[in-house]
Write a protein that holds these residues in place. Sequence first.
Motif, PDB file in Angstrom:
ATOM      1  N   ILE A   1       0.938  -0.866  -0.430  1.00 42.76           N
ATOM      2  CA  ILE A   1       0.076  -0.273  -0.214  1.00 42.76           C
ATOM      3  C   ILE A   1       0.994   1.616  -0.331  1.00 42.76           C
ATOM      4  O   ILE A   1       1.802   0.664   0.837  1.00 42.76           O
ATOM      5  N   GLY A   2       0.856   2.382  -1.255  1.00 45.04           N
ATOM      6  CA  GLY A   2       1.331   3.717  -1.079  1.00 45.04           C
ATOM      7  C   GLY A   2       0.726   4.606  -0.913  1.00 45.04           C
ATOM      8  O   GLY A   2      -0.270   4.926  -1.760  1.00 45.04           O
ATOM      9  N   ARG A   3       0.932   4.605   0.309  1.00 44.33           N
ATOM     10  CA  ARG A   3      -0.274   5.243   1.023  1.00 44.33           C
ATOM     11  C   ARG A   3       0.508   6.974   0.258  1.00 44.33           C
ATOM     12  O   ARG A   3       1.267   7.761   0.032  1.00 44.33           O
ATOM     13  N   VAL A   4      -0.781   7.703  -0.455  1.00 49.75           N
ATOM     14  CA  VAL A   4      -0.016  10.047  -0.634  1.00 49.75           C
ATOM     15  C   VAL A   4      -1.266  10.337  -0.172  1.00 49.75           C
ATOM     16  O   VAL A   4      -1.554  12.280   0.017  1.00 49.75           O
ATOM     17  N   GLY A   5      -1.820  10.087   0.995  1.00 47.83           N
ATOM     18  CA  GLY A   5      -2.679  11.127   1.655  1.00 47.83           C
ATOM     19  C   GLY A   5      -3.757  10.880   1.658  1.00 47.83           C
ATOM     20  O   GLY A   5      -4.747   9.140   2.763  1.00 47.83           O
ATOM     21  N   HIS A   6      -5.806  11.418   2.193  1.00 46.45           N
ATOM     22  CA  HIS A   6      -6.537  11.368   3.024  1.00 46.45           C
ATOM     23  C   HIS A   6      -7.719  11.312   1.874  1.00 46.45           C
ATOM     24  O   HIS A   6      -7.211  13.082   1.157  1.00 46.45           O
ATOM     25  N   ASP A   7      -8.770  11.270   2.250  1.00 44.85           N
ATOM     26  CA  ASP A   7      -9.776  12.000   1.496  1.00 44.85           C
ATOM     27  C   ASP A   7     -10.840  12.848   2.021  1.00 44.85           C
ATOM     28  O   ASP A   7     -10.659  12.710   3.335  1.00 44.85           O
TER      29      ASP A   7
ATOM     30  N   THR B   1      -7.773   6.594   3.645  1.00 38.98           N
ATOM     31  CA  THR B   1      -6.970   6.687   3.070  1.00 38.98           C
ATOM     32  C   THR B   1      -6.507   7.265   2.028  1.00 38.98           C
ATOM     33  O   THR B   1      -6.494   5.843   1.002  1.00 38.98           O
ATOM     34  N   LEU B   2      -5.936   7.642   1.033  1.00 41.04           N
ATOM     35  CA  LEU B   2      -5.975   7.799  -0.390  1.00 41.04           C
ATOM     36  C   LEU B   2      -4.504   6.150  -1.136  1.00 41.04           C
ATOM     37  O   LEU B   2      -3.452   7.370  -0.111  1.00 41.04           O
ATOM     38  N   ALA B   3      -4.412   5.703  -1.658  1.00 43.27           N
ATOM     39  CA  ALA B   3      -3.607   4.656  -1.782  1.00 43.27           C
ATOM     40  C   ALA B   3      -3.066   3.995  -3.123  1.00 43.27           C
ATOM     41  O   ALA B   3      -3.936   3.662  -3.884  1.00 43.27           O
ATOM     42  N   VAL B   4      -2.474   4.120  -3.580  1.00 45.90           N
ATOM     43  CA  VAL B   4      -1.285   3.516  -4.771  1.00 45.90           C
ATOM     44  C   VAL B   4      -2.062   1.635  -4.628  1.00 45.90           C
ATOM     45  O   VAL B   4      -0.491   1.481  -3.195  1.00 45.90           O
ATOM     46  N   VAL B   5      -2.833   0.786  -4.349  1.00 49.64           N
ATOM     47  CA  VAL B   5      -2.425  -0.431  -4.237  1.00 49.64           C
ATOM     48  C   VAL B   5      -2.293  -1.649  -4.848  1.00 49.64           C
ATOM     49  O   VAL B   5      -2.283  -1.671  -5.969  1.00 49.64           O
ATOM     50  N   TYR B   6      -1.441  -2.561  -4.564  1.00 46.90           N
ATOM     51  CA  TYR B   6      -0.357  -3.793  -5.747  1.00 46.90           C
ATOM     52  C   TYR B   6      -0.766  -4.248  -4.896  1.00 46.90           C
ATOM     53  O   TYR B   6      -0.458  -4.901  -3.862  1.00 46.90           O
ATOM     54  N   ALA B   7      -1.563  -5.795  -5.764  1.00 52.89           N
ATOM     55  CA  ALA B   7      -1.936  -6.935  -5.371  1.00 52.89           C
ATOM     56  C   ALA B   7      -0.814  -8.383  -5.738  1.00 52.89           C
ATOM     57  O   ALA B   7      -1.307  -8.259  -7.323  1.00 52.89           O
ATOM     58  N   ASP B   8       0.001  -9.299  -5.751  1.00 53.49           N
ATOM     59  CA  ASP B   8       0.998  -9.648  -5.745  1.00 53.49           C
ATOM     60  C   ASP B   8       1.787  -8.792  -7.128  1.00 53.49           C
ATOM     61  O   ASP B   8       2.051  -8.734  -8.174  1.00 53.49           O
TER      62      ASP B   8
END
Length: 123
Positions: free
Chosen positions: A70-76, A81-88
């Motif tokens: 989970i690459g957190r970038v802020g909040h809405d 939490t606003l995030a870029v989520v990578y699954a595998d």
Amino acid sequence: MAMPLALAILLACTATDGDTLNCGGERVRLLGIDAPDLHGCRQGRQCVVGDGEAARQAIARLIGGAALRIGRVGHDSYGRTLAVVYADGANASCAMIAAGHAVYRRDWDNGGRVALDCPETAL
């Protein structure tokens, strides 16, 4: 040894809808996408048309059993939490767009992070 276990518990996530996860009590909103609302579109909002439950199930399958990053970038504005989520290793936002369960929202893509990861989706 306790640290990796705590990290694994923290990153155990469930899908609450097609673009939001619950990760150990932290609500995580996938960056750059909009999926159909689970309970329909509230009055006064412009929503993505589609099956909200199908979108929730799609993201649940994507993250189920996957190693998540989970690459957190802020909040809405809702405190998520606003995030870029990578699954595998795969960007979950890109996967949802490619599967037709979400649409790309440039105005919700802080820094164009999702656009960089999924050029094949023809954003």
